[in-house]
Design a protein around this motif. Structure first.
Motif, mmCIF file in Angstrom:
data_model
loop_
_atom_site.group_PDB
_atom_site.id
_atom_site.type_symbol
_atom_site.label_atom_id
_atom_site.label_comp_id
_atom_site.label_asym_id
_atom_site.label_seq_id
_atom_site.Cartn_x
_atom_site.Cartn_y
_atom_site.Cartn_z
ATOM 1 N N LEU A 1 45.030 42.999 46.075
ATOM 2 C CA LEU A 1 44.118 42.746 44.960
ATOM 3 C C LEU A 1 42.984 41.819 45.382
ATOM 4 O O LEU A 1 41.842 41.987 44.953
ATOM 5 C CB LEU A 1 44.879 42.174 43.762
ATOM 6 C CG LEU A 1 45.983 43.057 43.190
ATOM 7 C CD1 LEU A 1 46.547 42.433 41.923
ATOM 8 C CD2 LEU A 1 45.497 44.469 42.932
ATOM 9 N N GLU B 1 39.837 37.872 41.560
ATOM 10 C CA GLU B 1 41.163 38.470 41.747
ATOM 11 C C GLU B 1 41.894 38.566 40.412
ATOM 12 O O GLU B 1 42.596 39.533 40.147
ATOM 13 C CB GLU B 1 41.967 37.641 42.742
ATOM 14 C CG GLU B 1 43.277 38.267 43.129
ATOM 15 C CD GLU B 1 43.998 37.509 44.228
ATOM 16 O OE1 GLU B 1 45.190 37.815 44.451
ATOM 17 O OE2 GLU B 1 43.392 36.624 44.871
ATOM 18 N N ARG B 2 41.693 37.591 39.559
ATOM 19 C CA ARG B 2 42.309 37.605 38.226
ATOM 20 C C ARG B 2 41.803 38.798 37.405
ATOM 21 O O ARG B 2 42.585 39.438 36.700
ATOM 22 C CB ARG B 2 42.013 36.299 37.506
ATOM 23 C CG ARG B 2 42.699 36.168 36.198
ATOM 24 C CD ARG B 2 43.186 34.740 36.075
ATOM 25 N NE ARG B 2 43.862 34.546 34.819
ATOM 26 C CZ ARG B 2 45.126 34.221 34.740
ATOM 27 N NH1 ARG B 2 45.845 34.108 35.830
ATOM 28 N NH2 ARG B 2 45.681 34.004 33.584
ATOM 29 N N GLN C 1 43.557 41.821 38.662
ATOM 30 C CA GLN C 1 44.929 41.858 38.150
ATOM 31 C C GLN C 1 44.969 42.434 36.733
ATOM 32 O O GLN C 1 45.824 43.272 36.422
ATOM 33 C CB GLN C 1 45.542 40.457 38.135
ATOM 34 C CG GLN C 1 45.859 39.919 39.498
ATOM 35 C CD GLN C 1 46.274 38.449 39.451
ATOM 36 O OE1 GLN C 1 46.067 37.754 38.464
ATOM 37 N NE2 GLN C 1 46.848 37.983 40.555
ATOM 38 N N THR D 1 46.663 45.995 35.559
ATOM 39 C CA THR D 1 47.603 46.048 34.428
ATOM 40 C C THR D 1 47.145 47.083 33.406
ATOM 41 O O THR D 1 47.949 47.893 32.924
ATOM 42 C CB THR D 1 47.741 44.652 33.779
ATOM 43 O OG1 THR D 1 48.299 43.764 34.747
ATOM 44 C CG2 THR D 1 48.632 44.702 32.552
#
Length: 109
Positions: free
Chosen positions: A32, A43-44, A47, A51
């Motif tokens: 990621l 990167e968050r 993520q 999801t």
């Protein structure tokens, strides 16, 4: 007032969701962190997008050691009503075909 070029350079045709999906299609074992660097988001954010894509059925995750391996559901349809009858495979093939033709042109030089 800003010029047309300055205003037009801030948008693209592909969403971050599409770009993340394409990066995973190119490398099912991609980290990621590497996706984030490649497309210029955190990167968050990646993520969260992974999801979203997982919950919507576009990809599955399999844990392999300390990393994830992703597999795509290329038959899943686009979400927007006007494209809902088309599989996401069309997008993936269009861009991965582009990658292949670039690789072949580099090899031939």
């Amino acid at each position: 007032m800003s010029s047309y070029h300055e205003r037009s350079s801030s948008w693209t045709f592909l969403t971050h969701h599409a770009r993340v999906l394409l990066e995973i299609a190119r490398d099912p074992e991609v980290r990621l962190r590497d996706i984030a660097t490649s497309i210029g988001i955190t990167e968050r954010a990646v993520q969260g997008i992974v999801t979203d894509l997982h919950e919507a059925g576009y990809l599955a995750r399999e844990r392999v050691g300390r990393r994830n391996r992703y597999s795509l559901n290329l038959d899943q349809s686009f979400r927007y009503p006007t494209e809902a009858k088309l599989p996401v495979r069309l997008l993936i093939e269009m861009f991965t075909q582009h990658d292949l033709s670039q690789d072949q042109s580099l090899e031939s030089h």
